[in-house]
Write a protein that holds these residues in place. Structure first.
Motif, PDB file in Angstrom:
ATOM      1  N   LEU A 238      18.160   1.507  -5.564  1.00 54.04           N
ATOM      2  CA  LEU A 238      16.887   1.751  -6.392  1.00 54.04           C
ATOM      3  C   LEU A 238      15.712   1.432  -5.373  1.00 54.04           C
ATOM      4  O   LEU A 238      14.558   2.030  -5.862  1.00 54.04           O
ATOM      5  N   GLU A 239      15.999   0.441  -4.188  1.00 52.12           N
ATOM      6  CA  GLU A 239      14.642   0.482  -3.725  1.00 52.12           C
ATOM      7  C   GLU A 239      14.959   1.512  -2.024  1.00 52.12           C
ATOM      8  O   GLU A 239      13.801   1.370  -1.462  1.00 52.12           O
ATOM      9  N   THR A 240      16.109   1.886  -2.007  1.00 50.62           N
ATOM     10  CA  THR A 240      16.033   2.798  -0.870  1.00 50.62           C
ATOM     11  C   THR A 240      15.087   3.927  -0.738  1.00 50.62           C
ATOM     12  O   THR A 240      14.485   4.062   0.336  1.00 50.62           O
ATOM     13  N   PRO A 241      14.409   4.506  -1.520  1.00 51.21           N
ATOM     14  CA  PRO A 241      13.511   5.470  -1.440  1.00 51.21           C
ATOM     15  C   PRO A 241      12.204   5.150  -0.797  1.00 51.21           C
ATOM     16  O   PRO A 241      11.298   5.506  -0.096  1.00 51.21           O
ATOM     17  N   LEU A 242      11.948   3.468  -0.813  1.00 52.03           N
ATOM     18  CA  LEU A 242      10.744   2.856  -0.390  1.00 52.03           C
ATOM     19  C   LEU A 242      10.892   2.920   1.218  1.00 52.03           C
ATOM     20  O   LEU A 242      10.025   3.321   2.021  1.00 52.03           O
ATOM     21  N   SER A 243      12.102   2.701   1.838  1.00 52.50           N
ATOM     22  CA  SER A 243      12.437   2.840   3.130  1.00 52.50           C
ATOM     23  C   SER A 243      12.254   4.303   3.620  1.00 52.50           C
ATOM     24  O   SER A 243      11.906   4.536   4.738  1.00 52.50           O
ATOM     25  N   ALA A 244      12.691   5.240   3.019  1.00 49.09           N
ATOM     26  CA  ALA A 244      12.406   6.693   3.243  1.00 49.09           C
ATOM     27  C   ALA A 244      11.144   6.987   3.247  1.00 49.09           C
ATOM     28  O   ALA A 244      10.336   7.586   4.340  1.00 49.09           O
TER      29      ALA A 244
ATOM     30  N   GLY B   9       0.878  -1.112  -0.140  1.00 48.29           N
ATOM     31  CA  GLY B   9       0.110   0.182   0.072  1.00 48.29           C
ATOM     32  C   GLY B   9       0.890   1.420   0.088  1.00 48.29           C
ATOM     33  O   GLY B   9       0.335   2.413   0.135  1.00 48.29           O
ATOM     34  N   ILE B  10       2.134   1.145  -0.144  1.00 47.98           N
ATOM     35  CA  ILE B  10       2.859   2.492   0.084  1.00 47.98           C
ATOM     36  C   ILE B  10       2.766   3.239  -1.173  1.00 47.98           C
ATOM     37  O   ILE B  10       2.737   4.473  -1.277  1.00 47.98           O
ATOM     38  N   ASN B  11       2.496   2.547  -2.416  1.00 55.61           N
ATOM     39  CA  ASN B  11       2.424   3.423  -3.656  1.00 55.61           C
ATOM     40  C   ASN B  11       1.373   4.131  -3.514  1.00 55.61           C
ATOM     41  O   ASN B  11       1.113   5.222  -4.079  1.00 55.61           O
ATOM     42  N   LYS B  12       0.061   3.492  -3.037  1.00 55.48           N
ATOM     43  CA  LYS B  12      -1.114   4.303  -2.686  1.00 55.48           C
ATOM     44  C   LYS B  12      -0.967   5.468  -2.047  1.00 55.48           C
ATOM     45  O   LYS B  12      -1.528   6.490  -2.202  1.00 55.48           O
ATOM     46  N   LYS B  13      -0.277   5.356  -0.882  1.00 51.92           N
ATOM     47  CA  LYS B  13       0.089   6.535   0.092  1.00 51.92           C
ATOM     48  C   LYS B  13       0.827   7.631  -0.579  1.00 51.92           C
ATOM     49  O   LYS B  13       0.790   8.828  -0.542  1.00 51.92           O
ATOM     50  N   LEU B  14       1.822   7.055  -1.326  1.00 48.85           N
ATOM     51  CA  LEU B  14       2.596   8.215  -1.996  1.00 48.85           C
ATOM     52  C   LEU B  14       1.730   8.955  -3.412  1.00 48.85           C
ATOM     53  O   LEU B  14       1.876  10.023  -3.408  1.00 48.85           O
TER      54      LEU B  14
ATOM     55  N   GLY C  35      -0.203  17.518  -4.405  1.00 51.81           N
ATOM     56  CA  GLY C  35       0.861  18.466  -4.805  1.00 51.81           C
ATOM     57  C   GLY C  35       1.989  18.469  -3.396  1.00 51.81           C
ATOM     58  O   GLY C  35       2.671  19.384  -3.555  1.00 51.81           O
ATOM     59  N   GLU C  36       1.981  17.430  -2.994  1.00 46.51           N
ATOM     60  CA  GLU C  36       3.197  17.310  -1.843  1.00 46.51           C
ATOM     61  C   GLU C  36       4.125  16.305  -2.205  1.00 46.51           C
ATOM     62  O   GLU C  36       3.637  15.235  -2.938  1.00 46.51           O
ATOM     63  N   LYS C  37       5.278  16.214  -1.834  1.00 46.06           N
ATOM     64  CA  LYS C  37       6.178  15.120  -1.870  1.00 46.06           C
ATOM     65  C   LYS C  37       6.951  15.278  -0.640  1.00 46.06           C
ATOM     66  O   LYS C  37       7.310  16.199   0.006  1.00 46.06           O
ATOM     67  N   ILE C  38       7.486  14.028  -0.279  1.00 45.54           N
ATOM     68  CA  ILE C  38       8.428  13.794   0.760  1.00 45.54           C
ATOM     69  C   ILE C  38       9.982  14.390   0.343  1.00 45.54           C
ATOM     70  O   ILE C  38      10.447  14.092  -0.635  1.00 45.54           O
ATOM     71  N   GLN C  39      10.453  15.210   1.238  1.00 48.40           N
ATOM     72  CA  GLN C  39      11.660  15.863   0.726  1.00 48.40           C
ATOM     73  C   GLN C  39      12.784  15.233   1.494  1.00 48.40           C
ATOM     74  O   GLN C  39      12.906  15.069   2.635  1.00 48.40           O
TER      75      GLN C  39
ATOM     76  N   GLY D 177       5.175  11.431  -5.352  1.00 46.84           N
ATOM     77  CA  GLY D 177       5.192  11.776  -3.759  1.00 46.84           C
ATOM     78  C   GLY D 177       6.889  12.133  -3.083  1.00 46.84           C
ATOM     79  O   GLY D 177       6.870  11.741  -2.022  1.00 46.84           O
ATOM     80  N   MET D 178       7.537  11.632  -3.892  1.00 49.93           N
ATOM     81  CA  MET D 178       9.230  11.616  -3.517  1.00 49.93           C
ATOM     82  C   MET D 178       9.804  12.732  -4.131  1.00 49.93           C
ATOM     83  O   MET D 178       9.833  13.041  -5.276  1.00 49.93           O
ATOM     84  N   LYS D 179      10.705  13.136  -3.507  1.00 46.52           N
ATOM     85  CA  LYS D 179      11.681  14.362  -4.115  1.00 46.52           C
ATOM     86  C   LYS D 179      13.334  14.179  -3.508  1.00 46.52           C
ATOM     87  O   LYS D 179      13.248  14.565  -2.203  1.00 46.52           O
ATOM     88  N   PRO D 180      14.168  13.914  -4.214  1.00 39.38           N
ATOM     89  CA  PRO D 180      15.617  13.907  -3.987  1.00 39.38           C
ATOM     90  C   PRO D 180      15.935  15.338  -3.862  1.00 39.38           C
ATOM     91  O   PRO D 180      16.655  16.006  -4.660  1.00 39.38           O
ATOM     92  N   ALA D 181      15.633  15.996  -2.674  1.00 41.07           N
ATOM     93  CA  ALA D 181      15.554  17.639  -2.572  1.00 41.07           C
ATOM     94  C   ALA D 181      16.984  18.146  -2.643  1.00 41.07           C
ATOM     95  O   ALA D 181      17.346  19.034  -2.921  1.00 41.07           O
TER      96      ALA D 181
END
Length: 429
Positions: A319-325, A3-8, A15-19, A41-45
């Motif tokens: 490549l999977e690390t963002p999922l842990s973030a 379900g992490i894909n749905k939450k993202l 219009g939000e992203k995890i920084q 929902g993710m951004k390598p800021a």
């Protein structure tokens, strides 16, 4: 991570992203930046590297244009540009740990000393911290976890790295009520205990890997570090020092990882090990006493038992690390942590004959490599954790090739943060 894909996706729709900030723009860091750019929902800021051009290249390879990215030297600059939606790159890891809008910090350096400082700084600034740096975790992970718990934020290892991938299989099997008997990983190159960055230079550069990193893979140190993290997360132990390192295929896993009296190689169950010939990938060995489950496992082509192998034939590292973030920010949940404290240690072995007065180097170098051992035995014999060794470590006694290096043989770098934090951990944990 169901379900992490749905939450993202919900974040993206708002219009939000995890920084996120990322320290280390080598092969792993660059891949992570590109992967994160594809995610909702993710951004390598912020991307940090001691060579800032590598950090900039990570962004350009991910499809950003020059106008989208800004080089900064101060936290105030970073805060200002981030508020304007820009992507930041720099050579200062403090910015990645302290910038206002950063929610989760990721260490992709693999350097114990760098990981120690970045983790502590990130935790002290209330940033969740993801360690794609198992080398730090196996030395001071219990301390860092407690520090994060006290701060109310998440300290975690990374999905995609082999310990994290093993943990997902372990949790799956454990949740179903299987008896988990062994966990481990495959190894895809033969161990060469004498290799060094010079002997591997052409091979490593031809693969686009740093010679130091390739040395840590080839001399087995990386495998030992990963198995140590698996042990500290599951409570499982090394069956023998350094692991058996058997040779086999995925289909043979369940037969190999049985007790000796059952025709396998093990002295006991509840162990961590590795196998040559099954790579990439990770596995857990499970069993059950109930006849209907045995029948269904055989029906499902899982074998005749009593042991069954659950095998994941890939792990996508950074490549999977963002999922842990994402999991840390959205669910306040770690992927893998040293739940059981120090169950195992990666300890230091001389790679060649060494003389008193020589300076050692550390992971992926010319003088030492790592093997893994039960933590209580390592403590009893005074073995030095490999992650405490750096180029300022002085040898006090002659050491023979293949000999364990103990605390009485070395003068550690007392200005090293990880050395000092390990002292605190040893005192209070």
């Amino acid at each position: 991570m169901w379900g992490i894909n749905k939450k993202l996706a919900v974040l993206e729709s708002r219009g939000e992203k995890i920084q996120a900030s990322i320290v280390g723009a080598g092969q792993m860091g660059r891949g992570m930046v590109s992967q994160m750019m594809l995610m909702k929902g993710m951004k390598p800021a912020i991307v940090v590297d001691i060579n800032p051009e590598l950090a900039k290249t990570a962004y350009l390879h991910a499809g950003l244009k020059e106008d989208d990215i800004k080089f900064v030297k101060t936290i105030s600059e970073a805060n200002s540009w981030m508020e304007q939606g820009k992507y930041i790159y720099t050579d200062d890891a403090d910015i990645a740990a302290k910038a206002n809008l950063v929610q989760v910090a990721i260490d992709a350096t693999g350097v114990p000393e760098v990981g120690a400082k970045f983790a502590v700084d990130s935790i002290n600034n209330k940033k969740h911290i993801v360690m794609l740096n198992v080398e730090t975790d196996v030395v001071i992970g219990p301390y860092l976890k407690q520090l994060a718990d006290n701060a109310g934020i998440v300290y975690t290892g990374s999905a995609g790295d082999e310990p994290g991938a093993v943990m997902e299989l372990f949790d799956f099997a454990d949740a179903l009520g299987f008896e988990v008997r062994a966990v481990g990983k495959g190894k895809n190159n033969p161990v060469d205990l004498e290799c060094n960055p010079d002997s591997l230079y052409e091979y490593a550069t031809g693969r686009g890997v740093s010679p130091k990193m390739q040395t840590a893979f080839s001399d087995g140190t990386k495998t030992m570090v990963e198995m140590t993290a698996m042990a500290n997360a599951t409570g499982f132990i090394p069956d023998v020092r350094g692991g058996h390192g058997a040779v086999g295929t995925a289909k043979e896993l369940a037969d190999i990882f049985r007790l000796k009296e059952e025709g396998g190689i093990l002295n006991q169950y509840g162990i961590v090990d590795y196998i040559n010939g099954v790579a990439p990938g990770v596995f857990v060995i499970v069993s059950t006493k109930l006849p209907d489950i045995k029948h269904e496992m055989e029906y499902l082509s899982m074998g005749s038992g009593p042991n069954y192998a659950l095998y994941r034939p890939y792990h996508l590292t950074s490549l999977e690390t963002p999922l842990s973030a994402a999991l840390a920010v959205l669910d306040h949940q770690p992927t893998i942590v040293p739940t059981y404290g120090l169950v195992a240690e990666t300890i230091t072995v001389a790679k060649k004959d060494l003389k008193a007065g020589e300076m050692l180097d550390g992971i992926g170098g010319f003088t030492v490599y790592g093997t893994f051992e039960k933590a209580d035995i390592a403590k009893q014999i005074g073995a030095v954790p490999l992650g405490l060794i750096n180029k300022k470590t002085k040898l006090l006694k002659d050491v023979k090739k293949g000999e364990l290096i103990t605390y009485d043989m070395v003068e550690l770098d007392q200005n090293s943060l990880i050395v000092q934090l390990r002292k605190l951990q040893d005192r209070f944990f």
